[in-house]
Structures are given as structure tokens and as C-alpha cells.
Design an enzyme around this catalytic site. Structure first.
Site, PDB file in Angstrom:
ATOM      1  N   GLU A 165     -46.151  47.900  16.678  1.00  0.00           N
ATOM      2  CA  GLU A 165     -45.481  50.144  17.076  1.00  0.00           C
ATOM      3  C   GLU A 165     -46.425  50.108  15.853  1.00  0.00           C
ATOM      4  O   GLU A 165     -46.006  51.620  15.318  1.00  0.00           O
ATOM      5  CB  GLU A 165     -44.380  49.202  15.813  1.00  0.00           C
ATOM      6  N   HIS A 233     -38.530  50.276  11.971  1.00  0.00           N
ATOM      7  CA  HIS A 233     -39.626  50.287  11.363  1.00  0.00           C
ATOM      8  C   HIS A 233     -39.639  49.943   9.643  1.00  0.00           C
ATOM      9  O   HIS A 233     -39.278  51.101   9.204  1.00  0.00           O
ATOM     10  CB  HIS A 233     -40.328  51.595  11.707  1.00  0.00           C
ATOM     11  N   CYS A 350     -42.158  59.849  11.182  1.00  0.00           N
ATOM     12  CA  CYS A 350     -41.817  59.002  12.777  1.00  0.00           C
ATOM     13  C   CYS A 350     -42.996  60.154  13.314  1.00  0.00           C
ATOM     14  O   CYS A 350     -43.766  59.958  14.532  1.00  0.00           O
ATOM     15  CB  CYS A 350     -40.858  59.354  12.670  1.00  0.00           C
TER      16      CYS A 350
HETATM   17  O1  SUG Z   1     -39.003  53.949  19.076  1.00  0.00           O
HETATM   18  N1  SUG Z   1     -36.326  56.357  19.353  1.00  0.00           N
HETATM   19  C1  SUG Z   1     -37.975  56.145  18.771  1.00  0.00           C
HETATM   20  C2  SUG Z   1     -37.877  56.377  17.161  1.00  0.00           C
HETATM   21  C3  SUG Z   1     -38.916  56.173  16.160  1.00  0.00           C
HETATM   22  C4  SUG Z   1     -39.423  56.625  15.312  1.00  0.00           C
HETATM   23  N2  SUG Z   1     -40.313  56.734  14.656  1.00  0.00           N
HETATM   24  C5  SUG Z   1     -41.035  55.847  13.515  1.00  0.00           C
HETATM   25  N3  SUG Z   1     -39.783  54.997  12.758  1.00  0.00           N
HETATM   26  N4  SUG Z   1     -41.881  55.699  13.103  1.00  0.00           N
HETATM   27  C6  SUG Z   1     -37.638  54.594  18.517  1.00  0.00           C
HETATM   28  O2  SUG Z   1     -36.525  53.657  18.764  1.00  0.00           O
HETATM   29  C7  SUG Z   1     -35.080  57.016  21.106  1.00  0.00           C
HETATM   30  C8  SUG Z   1     -35.121  57.208  22.355  1.00  0.00           C
HETATM   31  C9  SUG Z   1     -33.683  56.958  22.986  1.00  0.00           C
HETATM   32  O3  SUG Z   1     -32.911  56.855  22.704  1.00  0.00           O
HETATM   33  O4  SUG Z   1     -33.049  58.268  24.083  1.00  0.00           O
HETATM   34  C10 SUG Z   1     -36.296  56.148  20.583  1.00  0.00           C
HETATM   35  O5  SUG Z   1     -37.274  55.568  21.141  1.00  0.00           O
END
Ligand code: SUG
Length: 419
Positions: A165, A233, A350
Site C-alpha cells: 500500500e 492503513h 493520505c
Molecule cells: O484506499 N478510499 C481509499 C482511501 C485511502 C486513504 N489513504 C491513506 N490512508 N493513506 C482507500 O480505502 C474509497 C473509494 C470508494 O469507496 O468509492 C477509497 O478508495
């Protein structure tokens, strides 16, 4: 050569929507089906970038990936107009999830690596189908931005059998950004009903490929309780900058062991730990206190850029007030509005990928200045859809609008070659 930290934020793409695609990400699940506001989302992200620029910090950006992903839709036999079948799979091709560039890659700056170059490995993101399709275009962009082989090496992703990730599960600590540091890889083993997205073997592979000295790498297990509480994460419960690690008490499976190992590898390490009695794990995940950008300002002071949701949380505010009144290393707290991203589980941290490098060695088209900020704001205001109802994903007219919006941005930024 002046090595500085540059935050590369993902510009929120014109297809930003709420499709509830991320199991284990509570905000994503909670907002499934809501109408999204891509224009407002992109302008919120741009304001955050401009705020950091105004603090005197170097700021970069990555452009949205091409969406809807036509190759993915063809491969799953869904290239036609919207229908009722497999809405969820169709939505995967439309996700603007590349905005969260903390998941774009893992970055090891030059002072840490055997060959003295900055190494970047795009994250394969295999645990979530909609994110697993990001890396080829991400890699293409990284290879353009960091094209100089004298200073950068952009690798392929680790094999898909090991979930990776990127920087969201990687922390670097050092006495200063340009000094050799320690790199901390946080992996998950289990997380109750939710998947552990970062696999230990992926982290170990990245460390080897980057040529990191084994004695300056730590592999630490994320607490299963944190994953089960929605910390999909590590950067939802911990963030490091310079010699400081700011973390929730329950971030790691073995906190005492983790701190001892960090202290042994970096004697100057400082820990700012928030006890569960002050802010519960649930409130930490809801408010995204730890998904802040912990930044060293030009004055040398540290500032924490947090989402307004954290600033407005009673227990978080009580803890922050006490922290600021004490003589700790974090001297300023700066709340920002990134609500559209937050509703999909993406806070200020993020939205950015940290790269320590000399800005002169980077393709300048990916670096923000006031003029480019104004230009981006104009293109977004003119071309980004005001709102998207997830029921409309698949409409040919919406696809045309979204593609044209991205095209207009690429043209404005002289990046048409990414089209
Ligand atoms: O991978 N949300 C992302 C958020 C990422 C956050 N990044 C960090 N914590 N570094 C994920 O879960 C949601 C998309 C949706 O549900 O339409 C999404 O992909």
C-alpha cells in the site's frame, strides 16, 4: 545539492464519487451512494496545497489517472452504457482513488540507499480491486516526474502475491530530512473482519529493492485492534517527521517493543503518544487526528496539518490544547477542510506523497507555484463536474465530461503526453 521534503498531492479527479468500494474503510462504507462534489473536492485539495506553499514549503502534485478506465471495463465486459448489472464492478473503473498519493509509492530518499539515489516503488494496491488498477499509470507519471537516472530509480511494483500500500504504511525518521534515516515498515497480520492490506513480505521486498541498510530498517506489526477499528492503513493511527513519531497508543501490536527498536536505531527519536484514555481508537479513526501532515517549517518548528473533523472533536481538541501548552516538539496545529476526501477515508496525509530530493532534479511541470495554482483553479472551476450521483456512473455523457476535464488539465499543465 539541497535535499528538501516535497509533498506531492494528488489532484482530486473529475470522477470523484462515493461507491463504498473499500472494505475496512469505515468512511467509504458510510458514504456509499451519496452524491459527491468533484469540483469542490478538487478545490479543497488545491487550497491545502496552497496553504503549505504559503508556509514556505516545497509542493508538488500528480495529475488524476484516466477514468473511467476503458481497458478495465473492456476486460470485465462492461464497456456499454450504464445498466443495473454489476454496478459495483463498473464503479471500480471510475474511482478517483489515485488522489490518495500516500498510496502511490514507497519512497526511500538518497541518504538512505546504497547507491545514493532516491528509490520509488509504485504500490500494487492489490487488496482493493479499484485500487489495483492504479499502478501502471502511476508508474508512468513517476517515471516522467523523476526521470533523471542520476538521482532517481523508479521500480516496478512488488509481485501481486504480496499486498503493498506504499507510503501509507512506511515512516521515515531522521535527525533532519537530508540526513541518513531509519525506515519503518508497518505491516498487518490480521484485522478482525477487515483485511490487513500491507503484507510483511511486500515491505521486506521494497526495502531490499531500494538498497536499504538492514540495520536501519524496522518491520513493525500494526495492531490488529487498530485495523479492526478502521485503521486500514498505518497512517490513520501514526505519522512521523524528522526525529518525531506521533502515534496512538494502540497503533502497533507491541508498542514498547516498537519504541525500543526505534530508539536503538535512532537514539534522537522522540515519541508523542496519545493514550486511549484521552482519545479512543474509535475517535482517532473517526476524526483522523493522526492522518495529519507533520511538517518542519522553514523556521525549524514543527506543525501538524489536521482535518477540521479532528479540530472539532471535543476529546481531540482537549488533547491538542494540552499538547500545545506543553513544551513538546509540535508547536502549531493547522486545521484544513478536505471534507470531500475525508468522506472516502482520505485525510490530509493520505492526499500527499513525501519525496526528499533537490527540486532542481525533478520535472518542474509537477511542482506547484502560485501561477500554476491559479491555472489549476481555473481549469477545475470550468471543467470539473459540480456533482456526481453514483447511479450515473457508466453514462456516456458523464464519461465524456470527465475525460475532457482531465484533458483540459493536462493541456494547461503542458502534460498532454500523459493523455
Ligand atoms: O484506499 N478510499 C481509499 C482511501 C485511502 C486513504 N489513504 C491513506 N490512508 N493513506 C482507500 O480505502 C474509497 C473509494 C470508494 O469507496 O468509492 C477509497 O478508495
Amino acid at each position: 545539492m539541497a535535499l528538501v521534503e516535497i509533498n506531492f498531492d494528488g489532484i482530486v479527479g473529475p470522477s470523484h464519487n462515493y461507491a463504498g468500494l473499500s472494505l475496512g474503510n469505515l468512511a467509504s462504507a458510510r458514504h456509499l451512494g451519496n452524491v459527491s462534489y468533484p469540483r469542490a473536492a478538487a478545490l479543497q485539495g488545491l487550497e491545502k496545497m496552497r496553504g503549505n506553499l504559503a508556509l514556505g514549503l516545497a509542493q508538488g502534485f500528480f495529475v488524476p489517472l484516466p477514468r473511467p478506465d476503458a481497458a478495465f471495463l473492456a476486460a470485465v465486459g462492461l464497456e456499454g452504457e450504464a445498466g443495473d448489472s454489476d454496478r459495483r464492478v463498473r464503479a471500480m473503473a471510475w474511482s478517483a482513488s489515485s488522489m490518495w498519493t500516500a498510496n502511490a509509492a514507497t519512497v526511500s530518499p538518497a541518504p538512505d540507499t546504497a547507491d545514493g539515489r532516491c528509490h520509488l516503488t509504485p504500490a500494487n494496491l492489490v487488496t482493493m480491486p479499484h485500487r489495483s488498477i492504479e499502478w501502471p499509470e502511476t508508474q508512468r507519471q513517476l517515471r516522467l516526474a523523476f526521470a533523471d537516472p542520476a538521482h532517481f530509480a523508479v521500480h516496478g511494483p512488488v509481485p501481486a502475491c504480496f499486498g503493498d500500500e506504499g507510503a501509507a504504511n512506511h515512516m521515515r525518521m531522521a535527525t533532519s530530512h537530508d540526513a541518513a534515516g531509519i525506515e519503518i515498515f508497518v505491516y498487518g497480520r490480521s484485522g478482525g473482519a477487515f483485511p490487513a492490506r500491507q503484507h510483511e513480505q511486500a515491505s521486506r521486498a521494497v526495502a531490499r529493492v531500494h538498497g536499504l541498510a538492514p540495520e536501519r530498517c524496522l518491520f513493525i506489526e500494526q495492531s490488529p485492534a487498530a485495523i479492526a477499528a478502521g485503521a486500514f492503513h498505518n497512517d490513520v493511527v501514526a505519522v512521523a517527521n524528522g526525529p518525531v513519531l506521533f502515534a496512538h497508543e494502540q497503533a502497533f501490536a507491541d508498542r514498547a517493543g516498537a519504541e525500543a527498536a526505534i530508539r536503538a536505531a535512532l537514539p534522537a527519536a522522540e515519541f508523542v503518544t496519545v493514550p486511549a484514555s484521552a482519545v479512543s481508537l474509535e475517535e482517532a479513526v473517526r476524526s483522523y487526528l493522526f492522518n495529519g501532515q507533520l511538517l518542519t517549517l522553514p523556521s525549524g518548528e514543527m506543525a501538524l496539518v489536521i482535518p477540521e473533523e479532528a479540530w472539532n472533536s471535543a476529546s481531540v481538541r482537549t488533547w491538542l490544547d494540552a499538547m500545545l501548552a506543553s513544551n513538546g516538539p509540535i508547536r502549531r496545529v493547522i486545521p484544513v477542510d478536505v471534507r470531500q476526501s475525508m468522506a472516502n477515508g482520505g485525510g490530509p496525509a493520505c492526499l500527499r506523497l513525501r519525496v526528499v530530493a533537490d527540486p532542481a532534479t525533478i520535472d518542474h511541470r509537477f511542482l506547484l507555484d502560485e501561477a500554476r495554482g491559479d491555472l489549476m483553479a481555473r481549469v477545475i472551476a470550468e471543467h470539473w463536474p459540480e456533482q456526481i450521483d453514483p447511479a450515473d456512473l457508466g453514462l456516456a455523457s458523464l464519461a465524456t465530461t470527465v475525460r475532457a476535464a482531465r484533458g483540459a488539465l493536462l493541456n494547461a499543465l503542458d502534460l498532454a503526453e500523459l493523455g
